[in-house]
Design a protein around this motif. Structure first.
Motif, PDB file in Angstrom:
ATOM      1  N   ALA A 101      10.084   2.839   5.969  1.00 20.70           N
ATOM      2  CA  ALA A 101       9.212   3.275   4.871  1.00 20.70           C
ATOM      3  C   ALA A 101      10.064   3.773   3.713  1.00 20.70           C
ATOM      4  O   ALA A 101      11.211   4.177   3.897  1.00 20.70           O
ATOM      5  CB  ALA A 101       8.282   4.375   5.349  1.00 20.70           C
ATOM      6  N   TRP A 102       9.473   3.741   2.533  1.00 24.60           N
ATOM      7  CA  TRP A 102      10.177   4.245   1.351  1.00 24.60           C
ATOM      8  C   TRP A 102       9.205   4.980   0.441  1.00 24.60           C
ATOM      9  O   TRP A 102       7.995   4.834   0.541  1.00 24.60           O
ATOM     10  CB  TRP A 102      10.881   3.125   0.604  1.00 24.60           C
ATOM     11  N   TYR A 103       9.787   5.766  -0.455  1.00 25.19           N
ATOM     12  CA  TYR A 103       8.994   6.506  -1.440  1.00 25.19           C
ATOM     13  C   TYR A 103       9.874   6.827  -2.638  1.00 25.19           C
ATOM     14  O   TYR A 103      11.105   6.752  -2.564  1.00 25.19           O
ATOM     15  CB  TYR A 103       8.405   7.785  -0.828  1.00 25.19           C
ATOM     16  N   TYR A 104       9.220   7.169  -3.730  1.00 25.15           N
ATOM     17  CA  TYR A 104       9.920   7.540  -4.964  1.00 25.15           C
ATOM     18  C   TYR A 104       9.672   9.028  -5.212  1.00 25.15           C
ATOM     19  O   TYR A 104       8.587   9.410  -5.630  1.00 25.15           O
ATOM     20  CB  TYR A 104       9.421   6.701  -6.151  1.00 25.15           C
ATOM     21  N   PRO A 105      10.674   9.875  -4.917  1.00 24.32           N
ATOM     22  CA  PRO A 105      10.469  11.323  -5.097  1.00 24.32           C
ATOM     23  C   PRO A 105      10.183  11.692  -6.552  1.00 24.32           C
ATOM     24  O   PRO A 105       9.420  12.608  -6.832  1.00 24.32           O
ATOM     25  CB  PRO A 105      11.778  11.954  -4.644  1.00 24.32           C
ATOM     26  N   HIS A 115       0.852  -1.183   0.000  1.00 22.67           N
ATOM     27  CA  HIS A 115       0.000   0.000   0.000  1.00 22.67           C
ATOM     28  C   HIS A 115       0.891   1.238   0.000  1.00 22.67           C
ATOM     29  O   HIS A 115       1.749   1.386   0.873  1.00 22.67           O
ATOM     30  CB  HIS A 115      -0.891   0.039   1.256  1.00 22.67           C
ATOM     31  N   TYR A 116       0.685   2.117  -0.961  1.00 23.12           N
ATOM     32  CA  TYR A 116       1.380   3.398  -1.017  1.00 23.12           C
ATOM     33  C   TYR A 116       0.407   4.461  -0.521  1.00 23.12           C
ATOM     34  O   TYR A 116      -0.690   4.603  -1.060  1.00 23.12           O
ATOM     35  CB  TYR A 116       1.844   3.709  -2.437  1.00 23.12           C
ATOM     36  N   PHE A 117       0.823   5.212   0.498  1.00 20.55           N
ATOM     37  CA  PHE A 117      -0.028   6.200   1.151  1.00 20.55           C
ATOM     38  C   PHE A 117       0.248   7.604   0.623  1.00 20.55           C
ATOM     39  O   PHE A 117       1.411   7.979   0.425  1.00 20.55           O
ATOM     40  CB  PHE A 117       0.242   6.201   2.663  1.00 20.55           C
ATOM     41  N   PRO A 118      -0.813   8.402   0.452  1.00 24.77           N
ATOM     42  CA  PRO A 118      -0.596   9.795   0.064  1.00 24.77           C
ATOM     43  C   PRO A 118       0.251  10.500   1.123  1.00 24.77           C
ATOM     44  O   PRO A 118       0.100  10.213   2.325  1.00 24.77           O
ATOM     45  CB  PRO A 118      -2.006  10.391   0.041  1.00 24.77           C
ATOM     46  N   PRO A 119       1.136  11.401   0.715  1.00 29.88           N
ATOM     47  CA  PRO A 119       1.995  12.090   1.679  1.00 29.88           C
ATOM     48  C   PRO A 119       1.218  12.794   2.798  1.00 29.88           C
ATOM     49  O   PRO A 119       1.684  12.861   3.930  1.00 29.88           O
ATOM     50  CB  PRO A 119       2.762  13.107   0.825  1.00 29.88           C
ATOM     51  N   SER A 120       0.043  13.288   2.490  1.00 30.81           N
ATOM     52  CA  SER A 120      -0.751  14.006   3.491  1.00 30.81           C
ATOM     53  C   SER A 120      -1.320  13.083   4.567  1.00 30.81           C
ATOM     54  O   SER A 120      -1.816  13.560   5.593  1.00 30.81           O
ATOM     55  CB  SER A 120      -1.895  14.762   2.817  1.00 30.81           C
ATOM     56  N   SER A 121      -1.220  11.768   4.377  1.00 35.99           N
ATOM     57  CA  SER A 121      -1.824  10.824   5.323  1.00 35.99           C
ATOM     58  C   SER A 121      -0.854  10.303   6.373  1.00 35.99           C
ATOM     59  O   SER A 121      -1.237   9.522   7.239  1.00 35.99           O
ATOM     60  CB  SER A 121      -2.439   9.645   4.567  1.00 35.99           C
ATOM     61  N   ILE A 122       0.417  10.718   6.317  1.00 31.47           N
ATOM     62  CA  ILE A 122       1.382  10.230   7.305  1.00 31.47           C
ATOM     63  C   ILE A 122       1.547  11.238   8.438  1.00 31.47           C
ATOM     64  O   ILE A 122       1.338  12.435   8.257  1.00 31.47           O
ATOM     65  CB  ILE A 122       2.756   9.888   6.677  1.00 31.47           C
ATOM     66  N   ASN A 123       1.941  10.726   9.603  1.00 35.73           N
ATOM     67  CA  ASN A 123       2.230  11.562  10.768  1.00 35.73           C
ATOM     68  C   ASN A 123       3.696  11.983  10.668  1.00 35.73           C
ATOM     69  O   ASN A 123       4.585  11.321  11.202  1.00 35.73           O
ATOM     70  CB  ASN A 123       1.952  10.779  12.053  1.00 35.73           C
TER      71      ASN A 123
END
Length: 97
Positions: free
Chosen positions: A68-72, A24-32
């Motif tokens: 956690a990880w993400y692709y900028p 599951h990839y979460f929208p940036p606005s949904s993380i604390n």
């Protein structure tokens, strides 16, 4: 609604995740964001591009590295929907659907 926790802390919660390769990839606005710090780790995916990582602060003051990880910036049109979205390692946090 999908929720990510570490102990009793909520790291992310969203009804608008995008599932790619079982994650599951979460929208940036949904993380604390207060619980996340940048990691120096980077890896590369052949169709998504270079991933950046986050460490997560635990309740006891410890740090869970590279949780956690993400692709900028993604490198293909196929990956564009998850650009900037955050995914989590299932063996480092709890994910409930």
């Amino acid at each position: 609604m999908v929720k990510v926790t570490l102990g009793s802390q909520t790291l992310a919660e969203s009804g608008a995740t995008i599932v790619v390769e079982g994650n599951h990839y979460f929208p940036p606005s949904s993380i604390n964001k207060d619980l996340f710090t940048d990691s120096a780790t980077h890896t590369t995916c052949g169709w998504k591009g270079e991933a950046s990582y986050y460490n997560v602060k635990a309740e006891d003051g410890g740090i869970v590295t590279d949780a956690a990880w993400y692709y900028p910036k993604t490198i293909t049109d196929r990956a564009k929907p998850v650009e900037g979205y955050i995914a989590f390692y299932k063996n480092k946090v709890q994910i409930t659907e």
